[in-house]
Write a protein that holds these residues in place. Structure first.
Motif, PDB file in Angstrom:
ATOM      1  N   ALA A 280       0.836  -1.211   0.000  1.00 50.33           N
ATOM      2  CA  ALA A 280       0.000   0.000   0.000  1.00 50.33           C
ATOM      3  C   ALA A 280       0.867   1.255   0.000  1.00 50.33           C
ATOM      4  N   VAL A 281       1.892   1.262   0.833  1.00 51.52           N
ATOM      5  CA  VAL A 281       2.777   2.425   0.909  1.00 51.52           C
ATOM      6  C   VAL A 281       3.526   2.619  -0.410  1.00 51.52           C
ATOM      7  N   CYS A 282       4.090   1.538  -0.943  1.00 53.78           N
ATOM      8  CA  CYS A 282       4.880   1.638  -2.177  1.00 53.78           C
ATOM      9  C   CYS A 282       4.013   2.058  -3.363  1.00 53.78           C
ATOM     10  N   GLN A 283       2.863   1.387  -3.548  1.00 52.87           N
ATOM     11  CA  GLN A 283       2.032   1.718  -4.708  1.00 52.87           C
ATOM     12  C   GLN A 283       1.457   3.130  -4.608  1.00 52.87           C
ATOM     13  N   SER A 284       0.913   3.481  -3.442  1.00 56.10           N
ATOM     14  CA  SER A 284       0.295   4.807  -3.311  1.00 56.10           C
ATOM     15  C   SER A 284       1.332   5.923  -3.459  1.00 56.10           C
ATOM     16  N   THR A 285       2.570   5.673  -3.015  1.00 52.76           N
ATOM     17  CA  THR A 285       3.629   6.673  -3.171  1.00 52.76           C
ATOM     18  C   THR A 285       3.952   6.884  -4.648  1.00 52.76           C
ATOM     19  N   ILE A 286       4.059   5.790  -5.388  1.00 52.25           N
ATOM     20  CA  ILE A 286       4.354   5.896  -6.821  1.00 52.25           C
ATOM     21  C   ILE A 286       3.210   6.598  -7.562  1.00 52.25           C
ATOM     22  N   LEU A 287       1.978   6.189  -7.288  1.00 48.71           N
ATOM     23  CA  LEU A 287       0.824   6.766  -7.981  1.00 48.71           C
ATOM     24  C   LEU A 287       0.554   8.210  -7.574  1.00 48.71           C
ATOM     25  N   SER A 288       1.041   8.605  -6.395  1.00 49.39           N
ATOM     26  CA  SER A 288       0.804   9.983  -5.940  1.00 49.39           C
ATOM     27  C   SER A 288       1.513  11.006  -6.817  1.00 49.39           C
ATOM     28  N   ILE A 289       2.506  10.565  -7.580  1.00 49.18           N
ATOM     29  CA  ILE A 289       3.181  11.473  -8.518  1.00 49.18           C
ATOM     30  C   ILE A 289       2.182  12.000  -9.546  1.00 49.18           C
ATOM     31  N   ILE A 290       1.165  11.176  -9.853  1.00 53.33           N
ATOM     32  CA  ILE A 290       0.108  11.581 -10.783  1.00 53.33           C
ATOM     33  C   ILE A 290      -1.048  12.238 -10.031  1.00 53.33           C
TER      34      ILE A 290
END
Length: 305
Positions: A280-290
């Protein structure tokens, strides 16, 4: 420069720091134990200093009113995210419930707010940051473990964020001007927040197979909740309040930050499988760039900024 573009640039800078942490771990130049040590430096030194630094501004009636509003609306923002997590997850998945309820407003929110609205706006996230730390040690720990006996009010009262908040408020109302001998190291430590936090994130990312981050439907649902549903709901509720736009946008950015790393820390500490929290932390951090630039674009348009 457009506010959403500023956020996008800042997110890309953060991504560079994440890649540095990722590479350092892959090259075995930093270990998971080393990243934990850096995490302790962040929690016990850097974040408290950042909070205290935010209060080192001239005391004015307008700032004081905005500060009081920020405390109230910061609490409301947390209530919104907690209720959304509770409604969706109930007792099904404590780690994802935690990830939905608590954003990474300290490590990601603070540098973004500083870049978009200036260092002086960081004061408006301080109350929310301290309250979040308090709730994580109580409600957060309970939803992960379902064990009330693990709730530690001693740790709540000795939380570095809470202590820093109290010191900052005292300094603000005393309206003290600190000497350069103290201000210089404060400014230097404050500058460590983004690089160190994102390097630690890169180490977490390096320990997680990349394919696992993007194959689980339940993690996508969590990212949708954390990065879109909660900040959009928060934005429209905040429009009801006659508060300075900088205060509102500060707290909206904080609410739009990805899942905080503490979900991993609390899971590991209590011998709970940290897989869902880590993903959850890894995916949401990556997607937060968008997502973050889009949320800021929406909020700034609605607020007329």
């Amino acid at each position: 420069m457009d506010l959403s573009l500023i956020v996008l640039i800042q997110c890309l800078i953060m991504l560079i720091y994440v890649l540095i942490g990722y590479i350092l771990y892959k090259l075995k130049l930093i270990t998971s134990i080393g990243s934990k040590t850096i995490g302790n430096i962040l929690v016990y030194i850097v974040i408290p200093v950042v909070i205290i630094k935010a209060f080192l501004i001239p005391r004015t009636e307008e700032t004081t009113i905005n500060l009081l509003w920020s405390f109230a609306l910061g609490a409301l923002s947390l209530v919104i995210s907690i209720l959304v997590g509770l409604i969706i997850y109930r007792n099904k998945n404590g780690a994802l419930n935690f990830a939905a309820a608590f954003s990474n407003c300290g490590f990601m929110g603070i540098p973004l707010i500083s870049a978009v609205l200036g260092d002086e706006a960081v004061i408006y996230i301080s109350g929310m940051n301290a309250l979040m730390a308090l709730l994580q040690f109580t409600y957060g720990q309970f939803i992960i473990t379902k064990d009330k006996s693990l709730i530690s009010f001693k740790k709540v009262l000795t939380s570095p964020a809470l202590i820093a908040l109290i010191i900052g408020i005292i300094l603000y109302f005393l309206n003290l001007e600190l000497p350069e001998l103290i201000l210089t190291p404060i400014n230097g430590i404050q500058a460590l927040n983004t690089p160190l936090a994102m390097i630690v994130m890169g180490v977490y990312l390096a320990q997680t197979p990349l394919k696992n981050i993007f194959i689980s439907p339940r993690i996508y649902i969590l990212s949708l909740i954390r990065l879109a549903i909660i900040p959009i709901l928060t934005t429209f509720i905040f429009l009801l309040f006659p508060v300075d736009n900088s205060v509102l946008l500060t707290l909206i950015i904080a609410s739009a930050a990805p899942a905080g790393c503490n979900v991993i820390i609390f899971s590991q500490k209590n011998n709970i499988d940290p897989t869902d929290g880590t993903l959850a932390v890894c995916q949401s951090t990556i997607l937060s760039i968008i997502s973050l630039p889009l949320i800021v674009m929406l909020a700034s348009t609605l607020l007329g900024m």
